[in-house]
Design a protein around this motif. Structure first.
Motif, PDB file in Angstrom:
ATOM      1  N   VAL A 179       0.854  -1.188   0.000  1.00 25.06           N
ATOM      2  CA  VAL A 179       0.000   0.000   0.000  1.00 25.06           C
ATOM      3  C   VAL A 179       0.893   1.242   0.000  1.00 25.06           C
ATOM      4  O   VAL A 179       1.710   1.415   0.905  1.00 25.06           O
ATOM      5  CB  VAL A 179      -0.914   0.022   1.240  1.00 25.06           C
ATOM      6  N   PHE A 180       0.749   2.065  -1.021  1.00 24.53           N
ATOM      7  CA  PHE A 180       1.518   3.309  -1.106  1.00 24.53           C
ATOM      8  C   PHE A 180       0.662   4.480  -0.631  1.00 24.53           C
ATOM      9  O   PHE A 180      -0.443   4.683  -1.140  1.00 24.53           O
ATOM     10  CB  PHE A 180       1.960   3.570  -2.547  1.00 24.53           C
ATOM     11  N   VAL A 181       1.181   5.224   0.335  1.00 23.43           N
ATOM     12  CA  VAL A 181       0.548   6.475   0.743  1.00 23.43           C
ATOM     13  C   VAL A 181       1.387   7.598   0.145  1.00 23.43           C
ATOM     14  O   VAL A 181       2.541   7.792   0.544  1.00 23.43           O
ATOM     15  CB  VAL A 181       0.473   6.590   2.277  1.00 23.43           C
ATOM     16  N   GLY A 182       0.824   8.283  -0.840  1.00 25.36           N
ATOM     17  CA  GLY A 182       1.551   9.342  -1.538  1.00 25.36           C
ATOM     18  C   GLY A 182       0.925  10.689  -1.238  1.00 25.36           C
ATOM     19  O   GLY A 182      -0.269  10.886  -1.476  1.00 25.36           O
ATOM     20  N   VAL A 183       1.733  11.604  -0.689  1.00 24.74           N
ATOM     21  CA  VAL A 183       1.160  12.897  -0.317  1.00 24.74           C
ATOM     22  C   VAL A 183       2.066  14.044  -0.748  1.00 24.74           C
ATOM     23  O   VAL A 183       3.039  14.375  -0.069  1.00 24.74           O
ATOM     24  CB  VAL A 183       0.899  12.997   1.202  1.00 24.74           C
ATOM     25  N   VAL A 184       1.789  14.580  -1.920  1.00 24.68           N
ATOM     26  CA  VAL A 184       2.325  15.874  -2.339  1.00 24.68           C
ATOM     27  C   VAL A 184       1.067  16.646  -2.669  1.00 24.68           C
ATOM     28  O   VAL A 184       0.410  16.355  -3.660  1.00 24.68           O
ATOM     29  CB  VAL A 184       3.243  15.749  -3.566  1.00 24.68           C
TER      30      VAL A 184
ATOM     31  N   ARG B 278     -10.186  19.283  -3.759  1.00 19.58           N
ATOM     32  CA  ARG B 278      -9.535  18.149  -4.436  1.00 19.58           C
ATOM     33  C   ARG B 278      -9.880  16.874  -3.662  1.00 19.58           C
ATOM     34  O   ARG B 278      -9.996  16.881  -2.454  1.00 19.58           O
ATOM     35  CB  ARG B 278      -8.021  18.379  -4.558  1.00 19.58           C
ATOM     36  N   LYS B 279     -10.050  15.780  -4.391  1.00 16.18           N
ATOM     37  CA  LYS B 279     -10.535  14.561  -3.751  1.00 16.18           C
ATOM     38  C   LYS B 279      -9.415  13.767  -3.086  1.00 16.18           C
ATOM     39  O   LYS B 279      -8.314  13.655  -3.624  1.00 16.18           O
ATOM     40  CB  LYS B 279     -11.238  13.676  -4.785  1.00 16.18           C
ATOM     41  N   ALA B 280      -9.716  13.193  -1.929  1.00 18.58           N
ATOM     42  CA  ALA B 280      -8.829  12.229  -1.272  1.00 18.58           C
ATOM     43  C   ALA B 280      -9.273  10.837  -1.709  1.00 18.58           C
ATOM     44  O   ALA B 280     -10.435  10.486  -1.539  1.00 18.58           O
ATOM     45  CB  ALA B 280      -8.925  12.367   0.242  1.00 18.58           C
ATOM     46  N   ILE B 281      -8.344  10.063  -2.286  1.00 16.37           N
ATOM     47  CA  ILE B 281      -8.771   8.791  -2.880  1.00 16.37           C
ATOM     48  C   ILE B 281      -7.902   7.607  -2.451  1.00 16.37           C
ATOM     49  O   ILE B 281      -6.783   7.767  -1.957  1.00 16.37           O
ATOM     50  CB  ILE B 281      -8.746   8.841  -4.431  1.00 16.37           C
ATOM     51  N   ALA B 282      -8.465   6.418  -2.668  1.00 22.58           N
ATOM     52  CA  ALA B 282      -7.695   5.174  -2.607  1.00 22.58           C
ATOM     53  C   ALA B 282      -7.946   4.428  -3.909  1.00 22.58           C
ATOM     54  O   ALA B 282      -9.076   4.403  -4.409  1.00 22.58           O
ATOM     55  CB  ALA B 282      -8.110   4.325  -1.416  1.00 22.58           C
ATOM     56  N   VAL B 283      -6.877   3.860  -4.457  1.00 28.06           N
ATOM     57  CA  VAL B 283      -6.954   3.171  -5.745  1.00 28.06           C
ATOM     58  C   VAL B 283      -6.448   1.746  -5.581  1.00 28.06           C
ATOM     59  O   VAL B 283      -5.391   1.525  -4.990  1.00 28.06           O
ATOM     60  CB  VAL B 283      -6.080   3.889  -6.801  1.00 28.06           C
ATOM     61  N   ARG B 284      -7.201   0.801  -6.104  1.00 25.44           N
ATOM     62  CA  ARG B 284      -6.734  -0.577  -6.160  1.00 25.44           C
ATOM     63  C   ARG B 284      -6.362  -0.910  -7.597  1.00 25.44           C
ATOM     64  O   ARG B 284      -7.110  -0.596  -8.524  1.00 25.44           O
ATOM     65  CB  ARG B 284      -7.830  -1.537  -5.674  1.00 25.44           C
ATOM     66  N   THR B 285      -5.183  -1.493  -7.778  1.00 29.20           N
ATOM     67  CA  THR B 285      -4.739  -1.927  -9.103  1.00 29.20           C
ATOM     68  C   THR B 285      -4.486  -3.431  -9.024  1.00 29.20           C
ATOM     69  O   THR B 285      -4.630  -4.031  -7.951  1.00 29.20           O
ATOM     70  CB  THR B 285      -3.446  -1.196  -9.513  1.00 29.20           C
ATOM     71  N   PRO B 286      -4.100  -4.074 -10.118  1.00 29.34           N
ATOM     72  CA  PRO B 286      -3.886  -5.527 -10.039  1.00 29.34           C
ATOM     73  C   PRO B 286      -2.879  -5.928  -8.956  1.00 29.34           C
ATOM     74  O   PRO B 286      -2.993  -7.005  -8.373  1.00 29.34           O
ATOM     75  CB  PRO B 286      -3.360  -5.877 -11.437  1.00 29.34           C
TER      76      PRO B 286
ATOM     77  N   TYR C  41      -1.219  -3.435  -6.521  1.00 31.09           N
ATOM     78  CA  TYR C  41      -0.930  -2.500  -5.436  1.00 31.09           C
ATOM     79  C   TYR C  41      -2.152  -1.685  -5.043  1.00 31.09           C
ATOM     80  O   TYR C  41      -3.191  -1.733  -5.700  1.00 31.09           O
ATOM     81  CB  TYR C  41       0.195  -1.540  -5.866  1.00 31.09           C
ATOM     82  N   TYR C  42      -1.954  -0.901  -3.972  1.00 29.89           N
ATOM     83  CA  TYR C  42      -2.919   0.118  -3.575  1.00 29.89           C
ATOM     84  C   TYR C  42      -2.206   1.466  -3.523  1.00 29.89           C
ATOM     85  O   TYR C  42      -1.042   1.533  -3.113  1.00 29.89           O
ATOM     86  CB  TYR C  42      -3.495  -0.184  -2.193  1.00 29.89           C
ATOM     87  N   PHE C  43      -2.908   2.508  -3.912  1.00 30.60           N
ATOM     88  CA  PHE C  43      -2.362   3.866  -3.846  1.00 30.60           C
ATOM     89  C   PHE C  43      -3.368   4.764  -3.142  1.00 30.60           C
ATOM     90  O   PHE C  43      -4.540   4.804  -3.533  1.00 30.60           O
ATOM     91  CB  PHE C  43      -2.064   4.394  -5.254  1.00 30.60           C
ATOM     92  N   VAL C  44      -2.891   5.469  -2.119  1.00 29.69           N
ATOM     93  CA  VAL C  44      -3.770   6.327  -1.323  1.00 29.69           C
ATOM     94  C   VAL C  44      -3.182   7.726  -1.293  1.00 29.69           C
ATOM     95  O   VAL C  44      -1.986   7.893  -1.013  1.00 29.69           O
ATOM     96  CB  VAL C  44      -3.886   5.794   0.125  1.00 29.69           C
ATOM     97  N   GLY C  45      -3.998   8.731  -1.580  1.00 34.47           N
ATOM     98  CA  GLY C  45      -3.508  10.109  -1.552  1.00 34.47           C
ATOM     99  C   GLY C  45      -4.469  11.042  -2.259  1.00 34.47           C
ATOM    100  O   GLY C  45      -5.612  10.672  -2.536  1.00 34.47           O
TER     101      GLY C  45
ATOM    102  N   GLY D  43      -2.945  14.343  -9.653  1.00 35.51           N
ATOM    103  CA  GLY D  43      -1.924  14.053 -10.653  1.00 35.51           C
ATOM    104  C   GLY D  43      -0.798  13.181 -10.135  1.00 35.51           C
ATOM    105  O   GLY D  43      -0.054  12.582 -10.918  1.00 35.51           O
ATOM    106  N   LEU D  44      -0.669  13.083  -8.823  1.00 31.50           N
ATOM    107  CA  LEU D  44       0.452  12.347  -8.225  1.00 31.50           C
ATOM    108  C   LEU D  44       0.502  10.887  -8.674  1.00 31.50           C
ATOM    109  O   LEU D  44       1.574  10.299  -8.786  1.00 31.50           O
ATOM    110  CB  LEU D  44       0.352  12.430  -6.698  1.00 31.50           C
ATOM    111  N   PHE D  45      -0.658  10.305  -8.949  1.00 33.80           N
ATOM    112  CA  PHE D  45      -0.695   8.893  -9.342  1.00 33.80           C
ATOM    113  C   PHE D  45      -0.881   8.708 -10.852  1.00 33.80           C
ATOM    114  O   PHE D  45      -1.030   7.584 -11.320  1.00 33.80           O
ATOM    115  CB  PHE D  45      -1.810   8.163  -8.578  1.00 33.80           C
ATOM    116  N   ASP D  46      -0.877   9.793 -11.596  1.00 32.25           N
ATOM    117  CA  ASP D  46      -1.159   9.689 -13.036  1.00 32.25           C
ATOM    118  C   ASP D  46      -0.175   8.784 -13.765  1.00 32.25           C
ATOM    119  O   ASP D  46      -0.569   7.971 -14.607  1.00 32.25           O
ATOM    120  CB  ASP D  46      -1.126  11.080 -13.688  1.00 32.25           C
ATOM    121  N   LEU D  47       1.106   8.910 -13.458  1.00 31.08           N
ATOM    122  CA  LEU D  47       2.100   8.130 -14.198  1.00 31.08           C
ATOM    123  C   LEU D  47       2.039   6.657 -13.828  1.00 31.08           C
ATOM    124  O   LEU D  47       2.091   5.782 -14.694  1.00 31.08           O
ATOM    125  CB  LEU D  47       3.506   8.686 -13.951  1.00 31.08           C
ATOM    126  N   VAL D  48       1.927   6.369 -12.548  1.00 34.00           N
ATOM    127  CA  VAL D  48       1.908   4.974 -12.128  1.00 34.00           C
ATOM    128  C   VAL D  48       0.651   4.283 -12.653  1.00 34.00           C
ATOM    129  O   VAL D  48       0.681   3.101 -13.018  1.00 34.00           O
ATOM    130  CB  VAL D  48       2.056   4.873 -10.588  1.00 34.00           C
TER     131      VAL D  48
END
Lengths: 252, 252, 252
Positions: A65-70, A78-86, A88-92, A96-101
């Motif tokens: 689980v990645f917690v990314g905060v910039v 702006r929305k606070a979100i959590a994302v599930r991918t095949p 990993y998880y990304f929270v932040g 745009g912080l998660f756009d590339l990943v």
């Protein structure tokens, strides 16, 4: 053995902002393992954070689980979100912080972190890393499903990341980041280049740093998987005062 | 409880280079404990890294695996090695970084990390810390014997570390490092000195920092086990623009 | 799962001083979890360290042991202590570093760390963090009662922390700290202020950073629970060369 929570922020390590998130995380899940990917993203530099995350996330175990905060817009709409991918998880923040990943890891489920049960009781408008994102991440490591954390939303991209242009025989890109050693990372993916140019200075595309020219830029496939401009055992960025956005052209 | 992997690098903490190695390590051995001795060795400063490692390694539990990477020659012909000593393991480039520690800890087994099975599938020429050294270290914590990691080699020294000269009644040494507080660490081992000199300024050899002179250098047995030059609650290195290599003489 | 040991020091992360304490701690209690609250308190800045600790300690799990070392008087007669409060333990020098946190957490038991059994065999006068405080903290996590660590003493305050003055309709305070983003933290607790002033510049008391004025100071309830002066996405401290001690007045 608990799960793994990984932090990427621009909080620095001076003020305890990075450390206190670990207190929050371990209060929720004492078995958690915690890793700092970095807390030294340049202040407010969403693009830099996005690049660092994309460069490194895939080296972490499945389920991390990645917690990314910039998050210059902390406390705004702006929305606070959590994302599930095949894998990993990304929270932040959805800024745009998660756009590339998420170009590489497909978002399977995205929720806005609206459920007050999975945040701290008091939320300060200046520190969602501590009060919202870290709790959400820690609860995910405990097996709380994303649908519990909040309502489903659609992921929206915000990052203006410059795309390299492929013209025949060459790739036209630009500097997007400079690292601790003063190497300038470009947006050009590694390839079988013969040479590249920076400010009309032509330099070899070499296999290791010590093959580089002492006083003029050389080019290499760097640790981000992207072409880098460098001086051997010296800071290219300092010597040339190289700026983000400056053009680099690589020739096959 | 797994084993302990300790990092010493010049990667900085900005770019994720330190963090990503932990992803690699935990992918191989999820039970591992990870400690950062430092990631802020000055860029390419092998001597500084060697000193820091020597100062601190003995405080870690027996069996600790140290991954040390200050590696300006990454991707060249310099050897990637793992060393077993009576109490520890050291993994990194054979470029002098382990010279000081191996004066104290006898190398019982030294191998070159040639077995592709114990590195990442893709090895980038700019980042052996991630692709070769951390995997090797993590596999050692899992009990893989060194002979599995590669072929036996002889340890070769590369570091030009200045030796202090013992003349009767005094020791002639020099500054080899400056720390975060601006204290200048010399190559003179602690001893029962009465006073020392720096640039012909004579100063007392004191028992604690606050006994030091406010404006002129004082001397103390510092945290590296070596004589340090300092100003109380001030940066000696900044005030005197003290440089590595400058002479310090201590009198019994 | 072992207990949690949290570090707050001014040791920096360059020289291995922070890392080596973890070697000591894990040698004593291998099951320990270790968290860095920060190692980048400004050198010798007891007030800054005290503020950071007070801002964050309560987010850590009950039973956490804090090792706090900002200790310009290391090796002098200042006392080395361990403090038990209703929820936590604090170990470090009795020099004011714990004054703020102990205004909130009542000290139930305070001992001077005099028992040589619970420190390293060799104690260097420059590094009690490694030789005395970390061992004491690690032994506490193993269940050693405070009375074993040394003799009972009375906690004595040393910190001169400026108190804000409440005059009717306003609070008169001052800048006590600046953080990584260049926000200036004051000693004024958050409240329902309408506006504040700095150097006779009047600024709104806003709800999030992006509401701030681009070129003139704005004010917000910050992550320390105190009023902060800031510029949105910029460094207020740099732009205004704001100094600790400068006056800020907030109006209800």
């Amino acid at each position: 053995m608990g799960s793994l929570l990984v932090f990427l922020t621009d909080f620095g390590t001076e003020d305890g902002f990075a450390g206190v998130m670990k207190g929050v995380a371990l209060s929720i899940n004492p078995d958690l393992k915690l890793v700092d990917l970095t807390h030294n993203v340049r202040s407010f530099d969403i693009l830099g954070g996005a690049l660092i995350l994309k460069a490194h996330y895939r080296y972490f175990p499945k389920g991390t689980v990645f917690v990314g905060v910039v998050d210059p817009g902390v406390g705004t709409k702006r929305k606070a979100i959590a994302v599930r991918t095949p894998n990993y998880y990304f929270v932040g923040p959805m800024n745009g912080l998660f756009d590339l990943v998420l170009q590489e890891e497909k978002p399977l489920e995205v929720v806005e972190l609206t459920n007050p049960r999975y945040r701290l009781k008091v939320v300060n408008n200046t520190f969602h890393g501590r009060d919202i994102f870290t709790p959400a991440g820690a609860y995910i490591t405990k097996g709380i499903p994303l649908r519990e954390l909040g309502k489903k939303v659609t992921y929206k991209r915000f990052l203006k990341f410059p795309k390299p242009k492929r013209v025949r025989g060459k790739v036209i890109g630009e500097i997007v980041y400079t690292d601790k050693f003063g190497n300038a990372v470009t947006n050009i993916p590694c390839g079988k280049f013969r040479f590249c140019t920076f400010r009309n200075l032509k330099g070899r595309f070499v296999k290791n740093f010590l093959q580089g020219n002492k006083s003029s830029p050389s080019f290499i496939c760097g640790s981000f998987g992207l072409v880098e401009v460098f001086l051997p055992m010296d800071s290219f960025a300092d010597r040339f005062n190289a700026q983000r956005g400056e053009r680099v052209i690589c020739h096959f």
